[in-house]
Design an enzyme around this catalytic site. Structure first.
Site: not given
Ligand code: ADP
Ligand code: MG
Length: 381
Positions: A27, A29, A117, A120, A166
């Protein structure tokens, strides 16, 4: 389904971009502050081929049943694409907004970055798209430029108000290093983190929890930090040095604001102290700084949750050197630093976390080991 089966075209190349964990500097950035991420071995991969027309076809193995998303390159505008495709489509939009000429494309994605999770997965998807398009259309964009475009896609196209950490981590990290990132000027320094050499192991504990109020709370924290900077008459909380913290706190009227400011100022200081230890080969001593960072996020910034707190307390009690939540919080993942001095110390810590989650009635966490891996790259054929 392969790229050929989906689109009847052979990929012209394959690219990858990793997820990340942030060793310390959370927190910070959006406060022009410091962070210290490393790339995970988990990546989003893109296979890409060009089309003769101006359509953008996107497919992800994460959502195979939905089939390819079919978009008009010239009609891309914020708000026109919803769901996962907004991330890669946003990159194409941001490139066009920056004046780059693109043509139609097929892109198929496969990713093993855990989604949602705090590792990123969204930045990995954006950065791999940005790198692939830069290469295919000969744009010659440097890693930091890719990260800026990817962030623009996430903020202005997908509508997610995140900082640049990220995307910079996914674009700029290198294997065997953590990246000292100054989010004010995007200054970078690669810092060797020879974990194996020092007998260190890093566990990532994905709690598989994502609390519903996370987005609103994130926006609230940003607003509180801005209010703190305004009240203190500085452009950003980054401008309060640790020596000036007591004086700054005395000038703030509100206890909540005081605690938010204290987190950001002490967190920037913790980044510098971790860097100073790594620079002189004392990586084993960073553990207490990680755990102090967690306490600050839990008590002052109030972005932790029961599962993250338990992952930290159980692992430290089982002998880990230090542990903290990583990422935005309210669920997501924790990281745990373990010295492999006794036989299977890492296994002992992992078992302690799993037992503690079971005893508390939490969903079993997903625990895996992280090594500092490569940033975005074109893959050999
Ligand atoms: P984080 O970046 O921490 O994993 P976020 O909420 O920022 O969490 O991003 C998750 C979102 O990114 C998913 O809900 C989806 O929309 C998109 N996403 C991530 N990986 C994929 C993937 N392999 N295919 C399609 N969409 C993806
Ligand atoms: Mg994200």
């Amino acid at each position: 389904m392969t790229h050929e089966q989906l689109f009847g075209a052979t990929p012209e190349g394959h690219w990858s971009a990793p997820g990340r964990v942030n060793l310390i500097g959370e927190h910070t950035d959006y406060n022009d502050g410091l962070a210290l991420p490393m790339a995970l071995p988990h990546t989003a991969k893109a296979a890409v081929s060009r089309r003769a027309d101006r359509r953008l076809l996107l497919f992800s193995g994460w959502m195979p049943e939905a089939g390819p998303v079919d978009l008009d390159l010239d009609a891309l505008a914020p708000g026109t694409v919803t769901g996962w495709a907004a991330y890669p489509a946003g990159v194409a939009w941001a490139l066009r907004e920056a004046g780059h000429d693109l043509g139609g494309l097929h892109i198929s994605f496969e990713s093993d970055v855990p989604v949602g999770a705090g590792l990123s997965s969204s930045a990995a998807l954006e950065v791999v798209t940005a790198l692939a398009l830069s290469d295919l259309f000969d744009l010659g964009l440097a890693p930091a430029a890719l990260a800026r475009l990817a962030r623009r896609a996430e903020n202005d196209f997908a509508g997610v108000p995140s900082g640049i950490l990220d995307q910079m981590a996914s674009a700029c990290c290198t294997a065997g290093h953590v990246l000292r990132l100054d989010t004010r000027d995007l200054g970078l320094r690669q810092i060797p983190f020879a974990m194996a050499l020092e007998g260190l192991r890093l566990l990532v504990v994905d709690t598989r929890v994502r609390h519903a109020h996370a987005d609103g709370a994130y926006a609230a924290r940003r607003a509180e930090c801005e209010a703190g900077a305004t009240a203190l008459g500085v452009p950003a909380l980054r401008d309060i040095p640790i020596e000036g913290l007591a004086g700054a706190l005395a000038r703030l009227p509100d206890d909540t604001l005081r605690r938010r400011v204290r987190h950001v100022v002490t967190e920037n200081d913790r980044v510098e102290r971790v860097v100073a230890l790594l620079d002189v080969g004392r990586a084993r001593e960073i553990g207490p700084l990680l755990t102090a960072g967690h306490a600050s996020l839990r008590d002052d910034f109030e972005v932790s949750c029961a599962e993250l707190d338990l992952a930290v307390s159980a692992s430290v009690a089982a002998g880990a050197l230090g542990a903290r939540m990583t990422g935005g919080g309210f669920g997501g993942s924790a990281l745990v630093l373990v010295a492999e001095d006794t036989a299977d110390a890492t296994g002992t810590v992992r078992a302690a976390i799993e037992d503690a989650f079971a005893a508390a009635g939490h969903h079993p966490p997903r625990v895996f080991e992280a090594i500092p891996s490569s940033g975005a790259q074109r893959l050999p054929v």
